[in-house]
Design a protein around this motif. Structure first.
Motif, PDB file in Angstrom:
ATOM      1  N   MET A 157       0.857  -1.188   0.000  1.00 42.55           N
ATOM      2  CA  MET A 157       0.000   0.000   0.000  1.00 42.55           C
ATOM      3  C   MET A 157       0.896   1.243   0.000  1.00 42.55           C
ATOM      4  O   MET A 157       1.826   1.326   0.788  1.00 42.55           O
ATOM      5  CB  MET A 157      -0.890  -0.040   1.239  1.00 42.55           C
ATOM      6  CG  MET A 157      -1.809   1.114   1.383  1.00 42.55           C
ATOM      7  SD  MET A 157      -3.480   0.513   1.208  1.00 42.55           S
ATOM      8  CE  MET A 157      -4.364   1.995   1.307  1.00 42.55           C
ATOM      9  N   PRO A 158       0.582   2.223  -0.865  1.00 46.11           N
ATOM     10  CA  PRO A 158       1.401   3.439  -0.922  1.00 46.11           C
ATOM     11  C   PRO A 158       1.355   4.203   0.403  1.00 46.11           C
ATOM     12  O   PRO A 158       0.420   4.082   1.180  1.00 46.11           O
ATOM     13  CB  PRO A 158       0.767   4.266  -2.037  1.00 46.11           C
ATOM     14  CG  PRO A 158      -0.254   3.416  -2.685  1.00 46.11           C
ATOM     15  CD  PRO A 158      -0.507   2.232  -1.813  1.00 46.11           C
ATOM     16  N   ASP A 159       2.392   5.007   0.631  1.00 43.96           N
ATOM     17  CA  ASP A 159       2.467   5.748   1.889  1.00 43.96           C
ATOM     18  C   ASP A 159       1.739   7.083   1.845  1.00 43.96           C
ATOM     19  O   ASP A 159       1.813   7.859   2.788  1.00 43.96           O
ATOM     20  CB  ASP A 159       3.926   5.958   2.300  1.00 43.96           C
ATOM     21  CG  ASP A 159       4.705   6.782   1.287  1.00 43.96           C
ATOM     22  OD1 ASP A 159       4.206   6.980   0.167  1.00 43.96           O
ATOM     23  OD2 ASP A 159       5.817   7.226   1.627  1.00 43.96           O
ATOM     24  N   ARG A 160       1.031   7.353   0.752  1.00 46.96           N
ATOM     25  CA  ARG A 160       0.240   8.589   0.650  1.00 46.96           C
ATOM     26  C   ARG A 160      -0.982   8.331  -0.211  1.00 46.96           C
ATOM     27  O   ARG A 160      -0.991   7.457  -1.059  1.00 46.96           O
ATOM     28  CB  ARG A 160       1.070   9.719   0.063  1.00 46.96           C
ATOM     29  CG  ARG A 160       1.465   9.474  -1.382  1.00 46.96           C
ATOM     30  CD  ARG A 160       1.934  10.749  -2.063  1.00 46.96           C
ATOM     31  NE  ARG A 160       2.337  10.477  -3.429  1.00 46.96           N
ATOM     32  CZ  ARG A 160       1.502  10.348  -4.452  1.00 46.96           C
ATOM     33  NH1 ARG A 160       0.210  10.456  -4.288  1.00 46.96           N
ATOM     34  NH2 ARG A 160       1.944  10.093  -5.668  1.00 46.96           N
ATOM     35  N   PRO A 161      -2.036   9.121  -0.012  1.00 46.22           N
ATOM     36  CA  PRO A 161      -3.209   9.014  -0.899  1.00 46.22           C
ATOM     37  C   PRO A 161      -2.872   9.533  -2.293  1.00 46.22           C
ATOM     38  O   PRO A 161      -1.881  10.248  -2.482  1.00 46.22           O
ATOM     39  CB  PRO A 161      -4.251   9.922  -0.236  1.00 46.22           C
ATOM     40  CG  PRO A 161      -3.752  10.192   1.139  1.00 46.22           C
ATOM     41  CD  PRO A 161      -2.263  10.037   1.096  1.00 46.22           C
ATOM     42  N   ASP A 162      -3.690   9.197  -3.253  1.00 42.47           N
ATOM     43  CA  ASP A 162      -3.541   9.733  -4.608  1.00 42.47           C
ATOM     44  C   ASP A 162      -3.666  11.250  -4.560  1.00 42.47           C
ATOM     45  O   ASP A 162      -4.356  11.807  -3.698  1.00 42.47           O
ATOM     46  CB  ASP A 162      -4.638   9.189  -5.529  1.00 42.47           C
ATOM     47  CG  ASP A 162      -4.593   7.681  -5.676  1.00 42.47           C
ATOM     48  OD1 ASP A 162      -3.565   7.072  -5.344  1.00 42.47           O
ATOM     49  OD2 ASP A 162      -5.611   7.120  -6.132  1.00 42.47           O
ATOM     50  N   LEU A 163      -3.023  11.931  -5.505  1.00 45.60           N
ATOM     51  CA  LEU A 163      -3.087  13.393  -5.537  1.00 45.60           C
ATOM     52  C   LEU A 163      -4.527  13.886  -5.656  1.00 45.60           C
ATOM     53  O   LEU A 163      -4.924  14.819  -4.951  1.00 45.60           O
ATOM     54  CB  LEU A 163      -2.243  13.941  -6.697  1.00 45.60           C
ATOM     55  CG  LEU A 163      -0.732  13.751  -6.575  1.00 45.60           C
ATOM     56  CD1 LEU A 163      -0.039  14.295  -7.819  1.00 45.60           C
ATOM     57  CD2 LEU A 163      -0.191  14.402  -5.322  1.00 45.60           C
ATOM     58  N   ALA A 164      -5.307  13.283  -6.550  1.00 50.08           N
ATOM     59  CA  ALA A 164      -6.695  13.725  -6.721  1.00 50.08           C
ATOM     60  C   ALA A 164      -7.499  13.512  -5.447  1.00 50.08           C
ATOM     61  O   ALA A 164      -8.360  14.331  -5.108  1.00 50.08           O
ATOM     62  CB  ALA A 164      -7.348  13.004  -7.896  1.00 50.08           C
ATOM     63  N   ALA A 165      -7.215  12.428  -4.718  1.00 50.91           N
ATOM     64  CA  ALA A 165      -7.929  12.164  -3.471  1.00 50.91           C
ATOM     65  C   ALA A 165      -7.626  13.241  -2.422  1.00 50.91           C
ATOM     66  O   ALA A 165      -8.484  13.567  -1.600  1.00 50.91           O
ATOM     67  CB  ALA A 165      -7.560  10.786  -2.923  1.00 50.91           C
ATOM     68  N   MET A 166      -6.428  13.796  -2.477  1.00 49.99           N
ATOM     69  CA  MET A 166      -6.093  14.864  -1.541  1.00 49.99           C
ATOM     70  C   MET A 166      -6.573  16.225  -2.059  1.00 49.99           C
ATOM     71  O   MET A 166      -7.053  17.059  -1.286  1.00 49.99           O
ATOM     72  CB  MET A 166      -4.575  14.923  -1.320  1.00 49.99           C
ATOM     73  CG  MET A 166      -4.031  13.743  -0.533  1.00 49.99           C
ATOM     74  SD  MET A 166      -2.268  13.940  -0.144  1.00 49.99           S
ATOM     75  CE  MET A 166      -1.501  13.631  -1.732  1.00 49.99           C
ATOM     76  N   MET A 167      -6.447  16.461  -3.349  1.00 52.11           N
ATOM     77  CA  MET A 167      -6.750  17.771  -3.913  1.00 52.11           C
ATOM     78  C   MET A 167      -8.244  18.030  -4.060  1.00 52.11           C
ATOM     79  O   MET A 167      -8.692  19.161  -3.882  1.00 52.11           O
ATOM     80  CB  MET A 167      -6.087  17.919  -5.290  1.00 52.11           C
ATOM     81  CG  MET A 167      -4.581  17.867  -5.278  1.00 52.11           C
ATOM     82  SD  MET A 167      -3.804  19.291  -4.530  1.00 52.11           S
ATOM     83  CE  MET A 167      -4.257  20.555  -5.671  1.00 52.11           C
ATOM     84  N   SER A 168      -9.010  17.025  -4.408  1.00 53.36           N
ATOM     85  CA  SER A 168     -10.422  17.237  -4.707  1.00 53.36           C
ATOM     86  C   SER A 168     -11.200  17.820  -3.525  1.00 53.36           C
ATOM     87  O   SER A 168     -11.889  18.831  -3.691  1.00 53.36           O
ATOM     88  CB  SER A 168     -11.054  15.939  -5.195  1.00 53.36           C
ATOM     89  OG  SER A 168     -12.385  16.151  -5.558  1.00 53.36           O
ATOM     90  N   PRO A 169     -11.118  17.246  -2.319  1.00 55.16           N
ATOM     91  CA  PRO A 169     -11.853  17.856  -1.197  1.00 55.16           C
ATOM     92  C   PRO A 169     -11.353  19.264  -0.885  1.00 55.16           C
ATOM     93  O   PRO A 169     -12.147  20.159  -0.566  1.00 55.16           O
ATOM     94  CB  PRO A 169     -11.594  16.913  -0.022  1.00 55.16           C
ATOM     95  CG  PRO A 169     -11.125  15.637  -0.618  1.00 55.16           C
ATOM     96  CD  PRO A 169     -10.473  15.992  -1.916  1.00 55.16           C
ATOM     97  N   LEU A 170     -10.043  19.483  -0.996  1.00 53.10           N
ATOM     98  CA  LEU A 170      -9.484  20.804  -0.753  1.00 53.10           C
ATOM     99  C   LEU A 170      -9.993  21.797  -1.800  1.00 53.10           C
ATOM    100  O   LEU A 170     -10.414  22.902  -1.462  1.00 53.10           O
ATOM    101  CB  LEU A 170      -7.949  20.744  -0.775  1.00 53.10           C
ATOM    102  CG  LEU A 170      -7.216  22.073  -0.632  1.00 53.10           C
ATOM    103  CD1 LEU A 170      -7.568  22.756   0.682  1.00 53.10           C
ATOM    104  CD2 LEU A 170      -5.719  21.856  -0.757  1.00 53.10           C
ATOM    105  N   THR A 171      -9.998  21.392  -3.051  1.00 52.40           N
ATOM    106  CA  THR A 171     -10.480  22.268  -4.129  1.00 52.40           C
ATOM    107  C   THR A 171     -11.943  22.616  -3.929  1.00 52.40           C
ATOM    108  O   THR A 171     -12.337  23.785  -4.064  1.00 52.40           O
ATOM    109  CB  THR A 171     -10.253  21.601  -5.494  1.00 52.40           C
ATOM    110  OG1 THR A 171      -8.846  21.390  -5.672  1.00 52.40           O
ATOM    111  CG2 THR A 171     -10.781  22.454  -6.634  1.00 52.40           C
TER     112      THR A 171
END
Length: 145
Positions: free
Chosen positions: A1-15
């Motif tokens: 499992m990656p050590d970070r979420p996908d960029l879109a998963a992090m950016m979308s709620p913030l956006t």
């Protein structure tokens, strides 16, 4: 499992949250999100076609006509014939359009300062530098072949 979420998963709620924070500010300045996007995209130099403008902000070129009509009626933009091609129109921001755009942007960025203040100065600078670099990438470089 990656050590970070996908960029879109992090950016979308913030956006989405940033857009929600901008909407009341834009309403106070008499702008819709699309109108504000147009004023930002036009910047300080004219764009040659409505299609180029639509592409630059990710809007459908037929949908943007109403936005441009309203901005022109309000005296925020001008559409003038291109001396090099009378069929084309040059789109530019009027002095009033610059005033409204700059006032809205200043208010939005004052609100953003609350969020950015949660980061150390070094992290803030790095975040903004990285965001500018990624935002400057051509769309096809992000989406792939």
């Amino acid at each position: 499992m990656p050590d970070r979420p996908d960029l879109a998963a992090m950016m979308s709620p913030l956006t989405r949250a940033l857009i929600d924070a901008e909407l009341p500010v834009l309403r106070e300045h008499g702008l819709s999100m699309w109108e504000y996007s147009v004023l930002l995209a036009l910047g300080e130099r004219p764009l040659r076609t409505q299609a180029a403008l639509a592409e630059s902000i990710g809007a459908d070129k037929t949908r943007i006509i109403g936005v441009l009509d309203r901005l022109q009626r309000e005296g925020l933009i001008e559409r003038t014939p291109d001396p090099g091609d009378r069929r084309a129109r040059l789109l530019s921001v009027t002095p009033e359009g610059r005033r409204v755009r700059d006032a809205a942007q200043a208010a939005i960025q004052r609100n953003e300062e609350r969020l950015l203040a949660r980061l150390s100065e070094q992290d803030r600078d790095a975040f903004l530098r990285a965001l500018r670099a990624l935002a400057a990438l051509p769309r096809d470089e992000i989406t792939g072949p």
